[in-house]
Scaffold this motif. Structure first.
Motif, short mmCIF file in Angstrom:
data_model
loop_
_atom_site.label_atom_id
_atom_site.label_comp_id
_atom_site.label_asym_id
_atom_site.label_seq_id
_atom_site.Cartn_x
_atom_site.Cartn_y
_atom_site.Cartn_z
N VAL A 1 0.99 -1.17 0.13
CA VAL A 1 0.15 0.00 -0.12
C VAL A 1 0.86 1.29 -0.04
CG1 VAL A 1 -1.83 1.29 1.36
CG2 VAL A 1 -1.64 -1.09 1.35
N CYS A 2 0.37 2.24 -0.71
CA CYS A 2 1.02 3.57 -0.64
C CYS A 2 -0.13 4.47 -0.98
CB CYS A 2 2.16 3.93 -1.92
SG CYS A 2 1.56 3.92 -3.46
N ALA A 3 0.21 5.68 -1.36
CA ALA A 3 -0.96 6.72 -1.55
C ALA A 3 -1.74 6.54 -2.58
CB ALA A 3 -0.36 8.31 -1.59
N VAL A 4 -1.25 6.27 -3.85
CA VAL A 4 -2.22 6.09 -4.90
C VAL A 4 -1.89 4.84 -5.75
CG1 VAL A 4 -2.91 8.42 -5.18
CG2 VAL A 4 -0.99 7.68 -6.54
N GLY A 5 -0.72 4.11 -5.42
CA GLY A 5 -0.33 2.83 -6.08
C GLY A 5 0.85 2.74 -6.70
N GLY A 6 1.59 3.80 -7.07
CA GLY A 6 2.66 3.90 -7.56
C GLY A 6 3.88 3.25 -7.08
N MET B 1 6.06 -0.50 -7.28
CA MET B 1 7.40 -0.79 -7.09
C MET B 1 7.81 -1.91 -6.07
SD MET B 1 9.13 2.75 -7.90
CE MET B 1 8.32 3.92 -7.38
N ALA B 2 7.15 -1.73 -4.94
CA ALA B 2 7.36 -2.73 -3.87
C ALA B 2 6.93 -3.93 -4.10
CB ALA B 2 6.81 -2.20 -2.38
N THR B 3 5.96 -4.16 -4.87
CA THR B 3 5.12 -5.36 -5.18
C THR B 3 6.28 -6.00 -6.30
OG1 THR B 3 2.88 -4.62 -5.02
CG2 THR B 3 3.39 -6.42 -6.51
N GLN B 4 6.60 -5.33 -6.95
CA GLN B 4 7.72 -6.05 -8.14
C GLN B 4 8.90 -6.55 -7.44
OE1 GLN B 4 8.50 -3.22 -11.22
NE2 GLN B 4 8.67 -5.05 -12.92
N PHE B 5 9.58 -5.27 -6.65
CA PHE B 5 10.69 -5.95 -5.90
C PHE B 5 10.34 -7.05 -4.85
CE2 PHE B 5 13.03 -5.66 -1.79
CZ PHE B 5 14.32 -5.83 -2.18
N ASP C 1 -4.30 -1.43 -5.66
CA ASP C 1 -4.69 -0.35 -6.78
C ASP C 1 -5.35 0.74 -6.40
OD1 ASP C 1 -4.43 0.61 -9.48
OD2 ASP C 1 -6.44 -0.33 -9.80
N GLY C 2 -4.85 2.05 -6.20
CA GLY C 2 -5.51 3.24 -5.89
C GLY C 2 -5.04 3.70 -4.45
N GLY C 3 -4.27 2.87 -3.87
CA GLY C 3 -3.67 3.07 -2.50
C GLY C 3 -4.70 3.34 -1.54
N MET C 4 -4.22 4.38 -0.52
CA MET C 4 -4.79 4.71 0.62
C MET C 4 -5.93 5.71 0.12
SD MET C 4 -4.30 3.31 3.35
CE MET C 4 -5.03 4.27 4.47
N HIS C 5 -5.61 6.53 -1.24
CA HIS C 5 -6.61 7.45 -1.43
C HIS C 5 -7.87 6.63 -1.76
CE1 HIS C 5 -8.12 10.81 -3.69
NE2 HIS C 5 -8.46 10.18 -4.49
N ALA C 6 -7.71 5.78 -2.67
CA ALA C 6 -9.06 4.62 -3.03
C ALA C 6 -9.44 4.04 -1.74
CB ALA C 6 -8.44 3.59 -4.13
N TRP C 7 -8.93 3.74 -0.71
CA TRP C 7 -9.14 2.99 0.44
C TRP C 7 -9.98 4.02 1.26
CZ3 TRP C 7 -8.83 -1.92 2.36
CH2 TRP C 7 -8.87 -2.17 3.76
N GLU C 8 -9.69 5.30 1.37
CA GLU C 8 -10.13 6.29 2.17
C GLU C 8 -11.41 6.54 1.50
OE1 GLU C 8 -7.60 8.93 5.04
OE2 GLU C 8 -6.43 8.40 3.28
#
Length: 107
Positions: free
Chosen positions: A66-71, A75-79, A91-98
């Protein structure tokens, strides 16, 4: 031509209690973002520290990044996938979550 591998992702609507119960929720945002609210029981490892702290992310357990919007979380997921973890991006991160009215913890 180089083709980027597809990054596994899930949308907020598909994150149910079962997934939250089984997954290691990894928040890769910066400390000020984390302090404004995060998913309950998430573990905070900023993206810039993930490579050196990858040992803190369990093997054999799904990792929801999870991050703010998914970018950054993509990268973390890929790593993490390259390190043998079963990682998936929110997808959409915390912005979508909230925006979906999901609960946010401030602890």
């Amino acid at each position: 031509m180089y083709q980027t591998p597809e990054i596994p992702a899930v949308v907020v609507a598909d994150v149910d209690d079962a997934l939250l119960a089984e997954a290691f929720v990894l928040d890769v945002r910066e400390p000020d973002e984390w302090n404004r609210g995060h998913i309950d029981n998430a573990v905070h490892i900023p993206l810039g520290q993930l490579q050196e702290r990858v040992g803190e992310v369990p093997l054999g357990q799904k990792v929801l990044c999870v991050c703010a919007v998914g970018g950054r979380s993509s990268m973390a997921t890929q790593f993490l996938a390259s390190e043998g973890r079963d990682a998936i991006n929110l997808d959409g991160g915390m912005h979508a979550w909230e925006s979906a009215g999901r609960p946010v913890s401030l602890d």
